[in-house]
Design a protein around this motif. Structure first.
Motif, PDB file in Angstrom:
ATOM      1  N   MET A 229       0.639 -51.385 -20.906  1.00  5.19           N
ATOM      2  CA  MET A 229      -0.255 -52.116 -20.007  1.00  5.19           C
ATOM      3  C   MET A 229       0.010 -51.723 -18.556  1.00  5.19           C
ATOM      4  O   MET A 229       1.126 -51.316 -18.202  1.00  5.19           O
ATOM      5  CB  MET A 229      -0.066 -53.628 -20.161  1.00  5.19           C
ATOM      6  N   HIS A 230      -1.019 -51.873 -17.736  1.00  4.61           N
ATOM      7  CA  HIS A 230      -0.901 -51.599 -16.307  1.00  4.61           C
ATOM      8  C   HIS A 230      -0.913 -52.933 -15.575  1.00  4.61           C
ATOM      9  O   HIS A 230      -1.893 -53.683 -15.652  1.00  4.61           O
ATOM     10  CB  HIS A 230      -2.055 -50.719 -15.832  1.00  4.61           C
ATOM     11  N   LEU A 231       0.166 -53.262 -14.887  1.00  5.73           N
ATOM     12  CA  LEU A 231       0.294 -54.543 -14.203  1.00  5.73           C
ATOM     13  C   LEU A 231       0.247 -54.333 -12.696  1.00  5.73           C
ATOM     14  O   LEU A 231       1.061 -53.588 -12.139  1.00  5.73           O
ATOM     15  CB  LEU A 231       1.609 -55.224 -14.592  1.00  5.73           C
ATOM     16  N   TYR A 232      -0.700 -54.997 -12.060  1.00  2.00           N
ATOM     17  CA  TYR A 232      -0.863 -54.902 -10.605  1.00  2.00           C
ATOM     18  C   TYR A 232      -0.514 -56.260 -10.013  1.00  2.00           C
ATOM     19  O   TYR A 232      -1.373 -57.091  -9.710  1.00  2.00           O
ATOM     20  CB  TYR A 232      -2.298 -54.501 -10.258  1.00  2.00           C
ATOM     21  N   THR A 233       0.791 -56.512  -9.862  1.00  2.70           N
ATOM     22  CA  THR A 233       1.247 -57.774  -9.292  1.00  2.70           C
ATOM     23  C   THR A 233       1.263 -57.672  -7.771  1.00  2.70           C
ATOM     24  O   THR A 233       1.280 -56.583  -7.203  1.00  2.70           O
ATOM     25  CB  THR A 233       2.646 -58.126  -9.811  1.00  2.70           C
ATOM     26  N   GLY A 234       1.271 -58.824  -7.129  1.00  3.24           N
ATOM     27  CA  GLY A 234       1.245 -58.844  -5.669  1.00  3.24           C
ATOM     28  C   GLY A 234      -0.023 -58.221  -5.116  1.00  3.24           C
ATOM     29  O   GLY A 234      -0.024 -57.680  -4.018  1.00  3.24           O
ATOM     30  N   SER A 235      -1.114 -58.321  -5.875  1.00  2.65           N
ATOM     31  CA  SER A 235      -2.341 -57.631  -5.493  1.00  2.65           C
ATOM     32  C   SER A 235      -3.539 -58.564  -5.642  1.00  2.65           C
ATOM     33  O   SER A 235      -3.506 -59.551  -6.378  1.00  2.65           O
ATOM     34  CB  SER A 235      -2.559 -56.392  -6.371  1.00  2.65           C
ATOM     35  N   ARG A 236      -4.596 -58.245  -4.947  1.00  2.00           N
ATOM     36  CA  ARG A 236      -5.835 -59.015  -5.051  1.00  2.00           C
ATOM     37  C   ARG A 236      -7.017 -58.065  -4.994  1.00  2.00           C
ATOM     38  O   ARG A 236      -6.885 -56.905  -4.590  1.00  2.00           O
ATOM     39  CB  ARG A 236      -5.947 -60.027  -3.907  1.00  2.00           C
ATOM     40  N   ILE A 237      -8.174 -58.568  -5.404  1.00  2.10           N
ATOM     41  CA  ILE A 237      -9.385 -57.750  -5.397  1.00  2.10           C
ATOM     42  C   ILE A 237     -10.013 -57.808  -4.009  1.00  2.10           C
ATOM     43  O   ILE A 237     -10.394 -58.879  -3.537  1.00  2.10           O
ATOM     44  CB  ILE A 237     -10.380 -58.241  -6.454  1.00  2.10           C
ATOM     45  N   LEU A 238     -10.102 -56.670  -3.376  1.00  2.00           N
ATOM     46  CA  LEU A 238     -10.697 -56.583  -2.046  1.00  2.00           C
ATOM     47  C   LEU A 238     -12.218 -56.539  -2.144  1.00  2.00           C
ATOM     48  O   LEU A 238     -12.935 -57.185  -1.360  1.00  2.00           O
ATOM     49  CB  LEU A 238     -10.177 -55.337  -1.318  1.00  2.00           C
ATOM     50  N   SER A 239     -12.739 -55.816  -3.120  1.00  2.00           N
ATOM     51  CA  SER A 239     -14.183 -55.734  -3.328  1.00  2.00           C
ATOM     52  C   SER A 239     -14.470 -55.320  -4.759  1.00  2.00           C
ATOM     53  O   SER A 239     -13.595 -54.776  -5.451  1.00  2.00           O
ATOM     54  CB  SER A 239     -14.817 -54.728  -2.360  1.00  2.00           C
ATOM     55  N   SER A 240     -15.684 -55.592  -5.204  1.00  7.77           N
ATOM     56  CA  SER A 240     -16.085 -55.205  -6.559  1.00  7.77           C
ATOM     57  C   SER A 240     -17.537 -54.748  -6.538  1.00  7.77           C
ATOM     58  O   SER A 240     -18.350 -55.232  -5.751  1.00  7.77           O
ATOM     59  CB  SER A 240     -15.929 -56.377  -7.533  1.00  7.77           C
ATOM     60  N   SER A 241     -17.847 -53.805  -7.405  1.00  7.41           N
ATOM     61  CA  SER A 241     -19.217 -53.312  -7.533  1.00  7.41           C
ATOM     62  C   SER A 241     -19.415 -52.831  -8.959  1.00  7.41           C
ATOM     63  O   SER A 241     -18.458 -52.514  -9.658  1.00  7.41           O
ATOM     64  CB  SER A 241     -19.483 -52.169  -6.545  1.00  7.41           C
ATOM     65  N   LYS A 242     -20.678 -52.789  -9.389  1.00  4.04           N
ATOM     66  CA  LYS A 242     -20.939 -52.318 -10.750  1.00  4.04           C
ATOM     67  C   LYS A 242     -22.179 -51.437 -10.782  1.00  4.04           C
ATOM     68  O   LYS A 242     -23.048 -51.515  -9.908  1.00  4.04           O
ATOM     69  CB  LYS A 242     -21.103 -53.493 -11.706  1.00  4.04           C
ATOM     70  N   ARG A 243     -22.214 -50.613 -11.808  1.00  4.58           N
ATOM     71  CA  ARG A 243     -23.377 -49.762 -12.039  1.00  4.58           C
ATOM     72  C   ARG A 243     -23.534 -49.582 -13.532  1.00  4.58           C
ATOM     73  O   ARG A 243     -22.586 -49.775 -14.296  1.00  4.58           O
ATOM     74  CB  ARG A 243     -23.209 -48.403 -11.341  1.00  4.58           C
ATOM     75  N   ARG A 244     -24.741 -49.257 -13.970  1.00  8.75           N
ATOM     76  CA  ARG A 244     -24.979 -49.060 -15.402  1.00  8.75           C
ATOM     77  C   ARG A 244     -24.688 -47.619 -15.783  1.00  8.75           C
ATOM     78  O   ARG A 244     -25.146 -46.683 -15.123  1.00  8.75           O
ATOM     79  CB  ARG A 244     -26.418 -49.416 -15.767  1.00  8.75           C
TER      80      ARG A 244
END
Length: 467
Positions: A229-244
């Motif tokens: 697994m990849h664990l990103y602790t001490g982190s937050r989502i700065l931005s999100s985007s999606k595409r099909r």
């Protein structure tokens, strides 16, 4: 139309609500329960129970994959996701039927609909048949909680999931990003990783399972990373985007904090906390106070509004089914004129059914030290426990924290195979105010994994026999 007067009406049929109704009936109170969805609440239908059924499927899958180590030759196992989900839903349905049986057995009137306070001692209930009114001397609100929504990441059943969507998947994600490394997030991460998904976990705290003892959190994090697994602790989502992309959505997440990375995933699972279900209950115009989406109560569940009480998740942390059930008993017994003991949250066990499992009760080592306690700490690894070696379940350890002066067991923390079934031993010890002397004198059966619990106690006083 005003129906017959009840002594007690419970709003919500989850582990808090239905237990409150049963205990009230046992004490001779004329009781009704109002549930707008399914008896058993979120825990039984969309939480504790179906999740554990899925996790059991993952355990079986891991064991079959590892069968060769035990001298059992098998073909490579295949995943039947639909069958896993069907079994999980069947288990939930069976137990839901069991709650219905208990209501009939205890002569609790069950009404389907949305309940709302309608003046002192009254509730309006709205359903497909219209609106009716119930009169009651006492009203318990046990409406539970729901997943906390995240901006721009509203569950859609396709590429953004809450726990509900994660329980009835139509496919195994190629790359699942789990937002939140608490018990819910880590359990689902374990399940989908076992099924072959690439799994990444994002957590704002500096470690997974941040409410657990730091050594336990660190150990679990290390194991999950070794699993892939990849664990990103001490982190937050700065931005999100999606595409099909073809038939699926593709999300791109920009991370900030300790890990300034960009992640691309086909499914995002949000597991970043919960909020209480306090809306549309008619609380306005009453003295009931709400803080941070949870109803404020005293130690017996009473709100500031006479005759109105709140228990379970809607009344605040810890958000655990067994806490809700015990609050229910305490609240009802107080209503009935008994003298129940109030709830000590340091005696409430917590369990995470990940791989490996985690279980704890009481103070962490850091909490005990921060409270000014001089402590004695003992640890014992399952790696040298005979039963664990025989089972091939040597990961993890048992850890205990004692008050150095009095010998009081302040806390116990375990990580490993089926530790969720063993923590009750330490929980009983906490409730009985057991010291190290009684635990040392207790005879643990051999060979069992529970012997590690005894050895951890001995280790705290430099008396371990097998290490």
């Amino acid at each position: 139309m005003t129906q017959a007067q009840y002594d007690l009406v419970v709003v919500g049929g989850g582990p808090g609500g239905y237990v409150a109704a049963i205990r009230a009936a046992q004490l001779g109170l004329k009781t009704a329960l109002v549930e707008k969805a399914q008896l058993g609440g979120i825990c039984l239908n969309w939480g504790c129970i179906p999740t554990k059924a899925l996790l059991r499927s993952a355990d079986v899958l891991r064991l079959v994959r590892d069968a060769g180590r035990f001298g059992v030759l098998t073909a490579a196992p295949q995943i039947d996701l639909a069958a896993m989900v069907e079994r999980s839903r069947t288990v939930a349905a069976q137990l839901q039927g069991g709650v219905g049986y208990l209501m009939k057995k205890n002569k609790v009137t069950v009404l389907n609909g949305h309940a709302r306070l309608a003046g002192r001692g009254k509730l309006s209930v709205t359903n497909a048949d219209g609106v009716s009114t119930l009169a009651a001397r006492h009203i318990i609100l046990a409406t539970g909680a729901r997943a906390r929504p995240l901006p721009g990441l509203t569950p859609d059943g396709d590429s953004v999931w809450s726990y509900r969507e994660a329980l009835v998947p139509k496919r195994v994600p190629q790359h699942l990003v789990v937002i939140g490394a608490g018990a819910i997030g880590i359990e689902f991460a374990s399940f989908y990783h076992a099924l072959g998904a690439k799994v990444s976990v994002i957590e704002m705290a500096d470690r997974v399972l941040p409410v657990e003892d730091e050594e336990v959190s660190q150990y679990v994090g290390d194991v999950l990373r070794k699993q892939g697994m990849h664990l990103y602790t001490g982190s937050r989502i700065l931005s999100s985007s999606k595409r099909r992309v073809g038939q699926t959505q593709e999300w791109t997440l920009q991370l900030d904090g300790k890990h300034k990375d960009s992640l691309t995933a086909d499914v995002i699972l949000t597991a970043a906390g919960i909020i209480g279900n306090v809306e549309e209950l008619g609380l306005e115009g009453t003295a009931v106070k709400v803080e941070r989406s949870h109803i404020v109560t005293d130690a017996y569940g009473a709100t500031a509004e006479p005759g109105v009480y709140a228990i379970g998740d809607v009344a605040g942390a810890p958000w655990l089914a067994h806490k809700a059930s015990h609050e229910a008993v305490i609240c009802v017994e107080k209503i009935a004129g008994l003298a129940p003991h109030t709830l000590d949250i340091t005696k409430i066990p917590a369990c995470t059914y990940s791989h490996p499992q985690v279980a704890s009760v009481g103070l962490t080592e850091a909490q005990a030290r921060a409270g000014g306690r001089q402590v004695r700490v003992g640890k014992f690894p399952f790696a040298v426990n005979g039963k664990a070696i025989a089972l091939g379940a040597t990961a993890g350890f048992a850890k205990v924290v004692f008050d150095a002066a009095s010998g009081e067991l302040l806390g116990a923390h375990m990580v490993g195979e089926e530790v969720t079934e063993m923590i009750q031993g330490y929980t009983v010890a906490r409730e009985l105010e057991t010291t190290e002397a009684e635990l040392m004198a207790t005879i643990f059966p051999h060979p069992t994994q529970s012997e590690a619990m005894h050895e951890a106690v001995l280790a705290a006083y430099e008396r371990s026999l097998h290490m």
